[in-house]
Write a protein that holds these residues in place. Structure first.
Motif, PDB file in Angstrom:
ATOM      1  N   MET A 210       0.818  -1.216   0.000  1.00  0.00           N
ATOM      2  CA  MET A 210       0.000   0.000   0.000  1.00  0.00           C
ATOM      3  C   MET A 210       0.848   1.260   0.000  1.00  0.00           C
ATOM      4  O   MET A 210       0.394   2.314  -0.443  1.00  0.00           O
ATOM      5  CB  MET A 210      -0.951   0.006   1.201  1.00  0.00           C
ATOM      6  N   SER A 822      -9.264   4.113  -8.636  1.00  0.00           N
ATOM      7  CA  SER A 822      -9.911   3.192  -7.692  1.00  0.00           C
ATOM      8  C   SER A 822     -11.412   3.423  -7.583  1.00  0.00           C
ATOM      9  O   SER A 822     -12.135   2.538  -7.123  1.00  0.00           O
ATOM     10  CB  SER A 822      -9.273   3.328  -6.314  1.00  0.00           C
ATOM     11  N   TRP A 838      -8.147   3.780  -1.114  1.00  0.00           N
ATOM     12  CA  TRP A 838      -7.297   4.628  -1.951  1.00  0.00           C
ATOM     13  C   TRP A 838      -7.857   6.038  -2.145  1.00  0.00           C
ATOM     14  O   TRP A 838      -7.137   6.927  -2.538  1.00  0.00           O
ATOM     15  CB  TRP A 838      -7.111   3.999  -3.344  1.00  0.00           C
TER      16      TRP A 838
END
Ligand code: SF4
Ligand code: SF4
Ligand code: SF4
Ligand code: FES
Length: 953
Positions: A210, A822, A838
């Motif tokens: 991430m 996203s 996101w």
């Protein structure tokens, strides 16, 4: 042929197919095999049904040759070459199974297994692990090295990605993930750190997934042969037991997927290798963001209410349909036949859309039907039909592999059309040149191994001026492809156009100041486009959502015709369509002036055909467009509306105006998965079905008709197409089908470009690109190959008429809008998935210079105000924006970006001008009035819903 298969595995041929070379014949294990030159020995063996053990090879990636498991013996050659990296040669004699090879392979496997946790029985990949399979295939029975030495088995897991887990203890450092990220996705997020025994896969410089550049496309997870990279859904549910072939319901790329299932639970979505649009790749939305389909917010029962301030009351389907029909009929009796209408949804299948427009034309008795395509790509339809004669893109996606120059204008493919972007980046890495025309420095301008040759960072609203200036260069510098123009185009129209663009006022130097693009850059880009070989244009809503959207589409078509860049691979003019079925919704006759196949309602012959098949008298006058419906609602002449799967209260411009229109209706019927913003104004709510429940077809941006197959039964009892049929029937026009295949049969019968399309054919071929004119026709990947659909290509005069929206001292900045990878559109689906990790909120991007002038810091709350309204959101300082231009997305209703957008629209189609709004930005510490009011309404809605639920209980 069934498309629900009991076993989810596909054959992996080890290395990619080669198609171009001469045929080569060789002998493998005594069998004669003939394959194209350049094919690997491994693939040749696999194609002949001979399995060669492998770990680092997979047929979606170029061979790498690291695991040494695929060794073979070749007569006359020393040693044991890796079959994955050895190309075939004529007369070659290969042995894949000998005692010597077996011993070597067992030795390799011993090393792998000695550094691997032995938890196979409890491992999520048990039964779907290539390491496990290979241990069996090579006959590994014991490991001589023991398990006590130095190993990686204690390495810590990375669980940072919401959708997949990374367990380095199980990694065999085969590099398939790294190569998938590079070759397939083009993000280059992964590397192999360290050397020898210490080598390990790493996202970024020691970061978590991430925290890295990873965009969560999942290609690495799919490529991983072990349980190192595993979907969390597989860890939760176990291995799938059957799969259903279907199509992603997000964007216009139209990726094919295998929905891998356990009963009626989706375990994972795996992009389909044979999918024409995606060839085995996907983005984060299609692969992972499907959880909304079973989200608790879904409305499962039909509901009605008298007034929009009343609580909803759950009722049976029959009662809801009867109530809706009665109210619509009453409105027509009181206010006239034209007082009702409807909107079809580009999220729905062709079959669902077709029945809704048929219901409106045949049961409502008018042409008041429009589609959400009105607010995105309607200028594409107009512009391309004027110039080329058809309302669709010219190429298939695959064609970009043959492009030498790619011009991307008003599109951000890495966020909006990610799988196409991966194809495009692959071609750019292989040497094609890139021109980007966009106010914002989109990722494509500069990303790993991709660098645009020219970025024309124009002022929003000046596309036409820039394209006319490029045309000026092409015409005045003698770069026109005269042979193409004379052979294929209307030469008189060309001469008029050439004289127009050659005028001094269209020269790059004349428009440099207004457009903000240096003349030299425009000249260089024009020369590159005209002389660089195959040149292809790809564009998006940054072209269409302008007051000159249709003019821009025609200006691009003019450029392509003038340079002969039409009618073969690697060229063309290609809209990157927004929603999954926006092409289909246009094709299916959703516009108020056209039947399916873009035939005008005033054409007596066409109308007679529809009247005969439908058994109803049809109106020859075009109906109302969406903005006209809103205006007529406020004027009091339009009183009833059916809205199929579309959140117009959030997605259409000038929210206040739309809300006022919806509030004026006597009957609003909404069909959707969720109680969306529009449903706040509705009197009848029909629950919709997700793509996992639908049976039908979507048509993507390449005109590719893909099957959508139900992975689970309808969760709400009725299929969506059945609702329109029942409503039409209740209004006195009987309409019924026994299966969506019969709806497609009717579409084919009535629509020349679909004449050869049927569910049977799609099941046989996988997909078909229209035009498909008869049962034997294979479809049309490239349009206008020998002649334009309209006969001769027609150059159109594209006068640059600036938008009425101007900056002033009060509103000195221009706002332009777009989307992020996203999230999807108004976010109804993606906000109900882990994708919020996101993009939890919409952000305003502002140039640091503009921020400094206003005393703003990164992360400050700011007021975004236009002449239409104001909203509050957080600012992000970004030099992606040029000074004077700000940018935001519109994925979160709480931001209400469309509160500020204007009602300006394209002159030809009324497509709203989302991309140009004069605004002011100031620091703020509180929500806007609009947001306070929305919060109040949201609270009220929740109260009403809760009351409905407790009443039902
Ligand atoms: S994570 Fe998987 S694909 Fe990547 S190197 Fe390790 S085993 Fe191979
Ligand atoms: S998920 Fe996609 S972007 Fe992320 S590391 Fe894997 S391949 Fe690369
Ligand atoms: S690129 Fe578009 S169609 Fe493909 S998976 Fe992503 S959202 Fe779905
Ligand atoms: S599969 Fe050929 S070396 Fe790994």
């Amino acid at each position: 042929m069934t498309h629900a298969t009991p076993h989810p595995h596909e054959t992996d041929f080890g290395t990619p197919a080669r198609t171009a070379g001469e045929l080569v014949t060789l002998e493998i294990d005594g069998r004669r095999v003939t394959v194209p030159d350049g094919t690997s020995v491994m693939r040749a063996a696999m194609e002949a049904g001979i399995t060669v053990p492998k770990l680092c090879a997979t047929d979606s990636l170029e061979p790498f040759g690291s695991c040494r498991l695929c060794l073979v013996e070749i007569e006359g050659r020393r040693g044991t070459p890796a079959s994955c990296t050895t190309p075939v040669a004529p007369g070659m004699k290969v042995a894949t199974q000998t005692p010597h090879l077996a011993k070597l392979r067992r030795g390799v496997m011993e090393l792998y297994i000695s550094d691997h946790p032995l938890d196979c029985l409890t491992c999520a990949a048990n039964g779907d692990c290539e390491l496990q399979d290979m241990a069996g295939a090579v006959g590994l029975r014991n490991v001589r090295y023991g398990f006590d030495g130095e190993s990686h088995t204690a390495a810590a897991k990375d669980e940072s990605n919401p959708y997949f887990s990374f367990d380095p203890a199980k990694c065999i450092v085969c590099s398939r993930c790294v190569r998938a990220c590079q070759e397939t996705q083009g993000t280059f997020a992964l590397t192999i750190d360290g050397r020898g025994f210490a080598s390990a896969v790493s996202p970024g410089a020691g970061e978590s997934f991430m925290g890295s550049e990873c965009v969560s496309c999942g290609a690495c997870v799919q490529a991983c042969p072990t349980a190192t990279l595993t979907e969390k859904s597989v860890i939760e549910h176990g291995q799938p037991e059957h799969s259903v072939l279907t199509t992603c319901a997000y964007c216009g790329v139209g990726c094919s997927f295998k929905a891998e299932m356990k009963g009626t639970t989706v375990v994972r979505m795996t992009p389909h290798k044979d999918g024409g649009a995606n060839e085995g790749h996907s983005c984060v939305k299609g692969r992972f963001a499907w959880g909304y389909a079973t989200h608790k917010d879904r409305v499962m029962k039909p509901m009605i209410r008298e007034r929009i301030t009343d609580p909803w009351r759950e009722v049976s389907w029959e009662e809801a349909v009867a109530h809706a029909a009665e109210r619509l009929t009453a409105v027509q009796a009181k206010h006239g036949r034209g007082s009702i209408g409807g909107i079809t949804s580009s999220r729905c299948t062709n079959e669902e859309i077709y029945v809704v427009q048929k219901m409106i034309r045949a049961a409502f008795g008018n042409n008041n039907v429009d589609t959400c395509a009105r607010v995105c790509h309607s200028p594409t339809g107009y512009g391309l039909s004027q110039t080329f004669g058809t309302s669709a893109g010219t190429q298939d996606f695959k064609s970009v592999a043959e492009a030498d120059v790619v011009l991307v204008i008003g599109a951000n493919p890495t966020d909006g059309h990610p799988v196409f972007a991966s194809r495009l980046k692959k071609r750019l890495r292989a040497g094609a040149e890139l021109i980007v025309i966009d106010p914002r420095r989109i990722d494509l301008v500069r990303s790993p191994h991709v660098q645009a040759r020219h970025h024309l960072q124009l002022q929003p609203g000046t596309n036409v001026a820039v394209l006319n200036a490029m045309a000026h260069v092409i015409v005045t510098e003698g770069l026109v492809n005269r042979a193409f123009v004379e052979e294929r185009c209307d030469v008189a129209a060309f001469d008029r156009w050439a004289a127009f663009v050659a005028e001094a006022r269209n020269a790059p130097e004349a428009v440099a100041e207004r457009t903000g693009v240096p003349a030299g850059e425009i000249r260089a880009a024009a020369r590159l486009y005209a002389t660089g070989g195959n040149a292809a244009i790809y564009y998006g809503l940054g072209v269409t959502e302008h007051s000159q959207g249709s003019t821009t589409v025609m200006a691009m078509a003019n450029l392509a015709m003038a340079t002969g860049n039409i009618g073969r691979d690697g060229v063309g003019v290609n809209p990157l369509r927004g929603q999954n079925n926006v092409q289909g919704s246009c094709d299916m006759g959703s516009f108020p002036h056209e039947f399916s196949g873009y035939r005008h309602v005033s054409d007596d012959g066409v109308r007679a055909l529809f009247e005969e098949v439908w058994g109803a008298a049809l109106d020859g006058e075009p109906g109302l467009r969406i903005p006209n419906m809103f205006d007529a609602a406020i004027d009091g002449s339009f009183k009833g509306m059916f809205v199929q799967g579309e959140d117009i209260a959030q997605s259409d411009p000038n929210t206040r105006h739309v809300s006022a229109a919806l509030e004026s209706l006597e009957i609003l019927i909404v069909q959707d998965l969720f109680l969306n913003e529009t449903a706040a104004f509705a009197h009848v709510f029909f629950p919709g079905t997700s793509f996992l429940e639908k049976d039908g077809t979507f048509t993507n941006a390449e005109r590719r008709i893909n099957r959508v197959r139900p992975a689970m039964p309808s969760q709400v009892g009725w299929d969506e197409w059945r609702v329109a049929c029942a409503l039409a029937t209740a209004m006195g026009y009987p309409m019924s089908y026994d299966h969506p295949a019969r709806i497609m049969d009717e579409i084919a019968r009535l629509t020349p470009t679909f004449r050869g399309v049927s569910f049977d054919k799609l099941d046989r071929l996988g997909s078909v690109q229209w035009p498909c004119i008869d049962a034997d026709h294979p479809g049309t990947p490239i349009m206008h190959a020998d002649r334009f659909v309209r006969g001769q290509g027609r150059f159109m005069i594209t006068e640059y008429i600036p938008t009425d929206e101007r900056t002033t001292r009060m509103y000195p900045l221009i706002l332009t809008t777009g989307r992020i990878l996203s999230q999807y559109n108004v976010g109804a689906q993606t906000r109900r998935t882990a994708n919020v990790a996101w993009h939890p909120e919409d952000i305003l991007e502002i140039n640091p210079h503009d921020a400094e002038q206003r005393g703003l810091k990164d992360g400050d709350l700011v007021s975004l105000a236009s002449r239409m309204g104001a909203t509050t959101l957080r600012a992000q300082l970004s030099d992606r924006m040029p000074p004077g231009v700000v940018y935001t997305t519109f994925h979160h209703p709480v931001t209400g970006a469309n509160v500020v957008t204007t009602e300006n629209s394209d002159w030809a189609t009324n497509c709203p001008e989302y991309k140009v709004t004069a605004v002011q930005i100031t620091r703020s510490n509180q929500p806007s009035d609009w947001q306070v009011e929305r919060d109040r309404q949201e609270g009220e809605r929740k109260r009403v819903s809760a009351a409905a639920v407790s009443a039902a209980e």
